[in-house]
Design a protein around this motif. Structure first.
Motif, PDB file in Angstrom:
ATOM      1  N   GLN A  29       0.811  -1.214   0.000  1.00  0.00           N
ATOM      2  CA  GLN A  29       0.000   0.000   0.000  1.00  0.00           C
ATOM      3  C   GLN A  29       0.848   1.271   0.000  1.00  0.00           C
ATOM      4  OE1 GLN A  29      -1.865  -1.160   3.642  1.00  0.00           O
ATOM      5  NE2 GLN A  29      -3.752  -1.815   2.609  1.00  0.00           N
ATOM      6  N   ARG A  30       1.939   1.272   0.759  1.00  0.00           N
ATOM      7  CA  ARG A  30       2.685   2.501   0.989  1.00  0.00           C
ATOM      8  C   ARG A  30       3.991   2.609   0.236  1.00  0.00           C
ATOM      9  NH1 ARG A  30       3.708   3.810   6.859  1.00  0.00           N
ATOM     10  NH2 ARG A  30       4.064   5.824   5.884  1.00  0.00           N
ATOM     11  N   LEU A  31       4.606   1.472  -0.116  1.00  0.00           N
ATOM     12  CA  LEU A  31       5.948   1.501  -0.679  1.00  0.00           C
ATOM     13  C   LEU A  31       5.975   1.094  -2.148  1.00  0.00           C
ATOM     14  CD1 LEU A  31       8.921   2.037   0.245  1.00  0.00           C
ATOM     15  CD2 LEU A  31       9.104  -0.452   0.526  1.00  0.00           C
ATOM     16  N   ALA A  32       5.360  -0.025  -2.472  1.00  0.00           N
ATOM     17  CA  ALA A  32       5.473  -0.563  -3.835  1.00  0.00           C
ATOM     18  C   ALA A  32       4.156  -1.174  -4.319  1.00  0.00           C
ATOM     19  CB  ALA A  32       6.588  -1.595  -3.888  1.00  0.00           C
ATOM     20  N   PRO A  33       3.079  -0.368  -4.354  1.00  0.00           N
ATOM     21  CA  PRO A  33       1.789  -0.916  -4.794  1.00  0.00           C
ATOM     22  C   PRO A  33       1.857  -1.380  -6.254  1.00  0.00           C
ATOM     23  CG  PRO A  33       1.665   1.479  -4.603  1.00  0.00           C
ATOM     24  CD  PRO A  33       3.003   1.055  -4.051  1.00  0.00           C
ATOM     25  N   GLY A  34       1.277  -2.542  -6.496  1.00  0.00           N
ATOM     26  CA  GLY A  34       1.331  -3.120  -7.832  1.00  0.00           C
ATOM     27  C   GLY A  34       2.498  -4.079  -7.976  1.00  0.00           C
ATOM     28  N   PHE A  35       3.683  -3.650  -7.596  1.00  0.00           N
ATOM     29  CA  PHE A  35       4.828  -4.559  -7.572  1.00  0.00           C
ATOM     30  C   PHE A  35       4.581  -5.619  -6.506  1.00  0.00           C
ATOM     31  CE2 PHE A  35       9.037  -5.625  -5.728  1.00  0.00           C
ATOM     32  CZ  PHE A  35       9.544  -6.335  -6.801  1.00  0.00           C
ATOM     33  N   VAL A  36       4.109  -5.193  -5.339  1.00  0.00           N
ATOM     34  CA  VAL A  36       3.644  -6.094  -4.288  1.00  0.00           C
ATOM     35  C   VAL A  36       2.137  -5.910  -4.198  1.00  0.00           C
ATOM     36  CG1 VAL A  36       3.717  -6.634  -1.814  1.00  0.00           C
ATOM     37  CG2 VAL A  36       5.813  -5.968  -3.013  1.00  0.00           C
ATOM     38  N   THR A  37       1.400  -7.014  -4.280  1.00  0.00           N
ATOM     39  CA  THR A  37      -0.062  -6.920  -4.286  1.00  0.00           C
ATOM     40  C   THR A  37      -0.706  -7.284  -2.957  1.00  0.00           C
ATOM     41  OG1 THR A  37      -0.259  -9.153  -5.194  1.00  0.00           O
ATOM     42  CG2 THR A  37      -0.206  -7.307  -6.771  1.00  0.00           C
ATOM     43  N   ASP A  38       0.041  -8.008  -2.085  1.00  0.00           N
ATOM     44  CA  ASP A  38      -0.523  -8.389  -0.794  1.00  0.00           C
ATOM     45  C   ASP A  38       0.604  -8.730   0.171  1.00  0.00           C
ATOM     46  OD1 ASP A  38      -2.841  -8.962   0.884  1.00  0.00           O
ATOM     47  OD2 ASP A  38      -2.174 -11.049   0.809  1.00  0.00           O
ATOM     48  N   VAL A  39       0.349  -8.473   1.444  1.00  0.00           N
ATOM     49  CA  VAL A  39       1.275  -8.843   2.510  1.00  0.00           C
ATOM     50  C   VAL A  39       0.453  -9.407   3.666  1.00  0.00           C
ATOM     51  CG1 VAL A  39       2.974  -8.030   4.194  1.00  0.00           C
ATOM     52  CG2 VAL A  39       2.938  -7.051   1.896  1.00  0.00           C
ATOM     53  N   ARG A  40       0.875 -10.556   4.142  1.00  0.00           N
ATOM     54  CA  ARG A  40       0.250 -11.161   5.314  1.00  0.00           C
ATOM     55  C   ARG A  40       1.329 -11.306   6.369  1.00  0.00           C
ATOM     56  NH1 ARG A  40       0.091 -16.517   6.214  1.00  0.00           N
ATOM     57  NH2 ARG A  40       0.332 -16.963   3.990  1.00  0.00           N
ATOM     58  N   LEU A  41       1.079 -10.717   7.548  1.00  0.00           N
ATOM     59  CA  LEU A  41       2.063 -10.785   8.628  1.00  0.00           C
ATOM     60  C   LEU A  41       1.929 -12.079   9.411  1.00  0.00           C
ATOM     61  CD1 LEU A  41       1.974  -7.139  10.027  1.00  0.00           C
ATOM     62  CD2 LEU A  41       3.753  -8.202   8.620  1.00  0.00           C
ATOM     63  N   GLU A  42       3.069 -12.627   9.796  1.00  0.00           N
ATOM     64  CA  GLU A  42       3.189 -13.772  10.690  1.00  0.00           C
ATOM     65  C   GLU A  42       4.158 -13.353  11.786  1.00  0.00           C
ATOM     66  OE1 GLU A  42       4.739 -16.977   8.336  1.00  0.00           O
ATOM     67  OE2 GLU A  42       2.822 -17.333   7.332  1.00  0.00           O
TER      68      GLU A  42
END
Length: 131
Positions: A29-42
């Protein structure tokens, strides 16, 4: 061992760039939208989905506010070793240098990873200079 190093100049305040980089769960969302499409924290890690469909589990090694440096390591997948860092260096109040370094094995994956880093860093530049 392959080592990839990229550096770009950003027309953005270093504190703003660091704030986006250190937000490890919101890079899509804040750094590389489109290049990264989703992040799930563990616990201690994040699972990152890239725009090309690749999914990587990244251990968060260090978030160093003083040095404005984030370190992570991809585990599993095609690489037998991966360690990367991104760091923000002030160049005045409204500009900074963004340095991304990745060390990895086997050497044969380096061209594909370098291409992804080049794509990612272009998106980071566009995103942070625009907002």
């Amino acid at each position: 061992m392959a080592s990839i190093r990229r550096e770009i100049q950003l027309e953005a305040p270093p504190d703003k760039v660091w704030d986006a980089l250190r937000d490890v769960g919101a890079i899509h969302q804040r750094l590389a939208p489109g290049f990264v499409t989703d992040v799930r924290l563990e616990p201690g890690a994040r699972v990152v989905t890239f725009g090309n469909g690749l999914v990587a589990r990244e251990l968060i090694v260090d978030v160093d506010d003083e040095a404005r440096r984030l370190v992570w390591s991809v585990v599993g997948g095609r690489m037998t070793h991966h360690n990367a860092s991104a760091q923000v260096f002030a160049d005045g109040r409204e500009r900074c240098r963004f340095v991304w370094i990745a060390d990895l094995l086997p050497d044969e994956v380096a061209p594909a990873i370098a291409e992804m880093i080049d794509q990612g860093i272009a998106v980071i530049k566009q995103t942070l200079e625009r907002s």
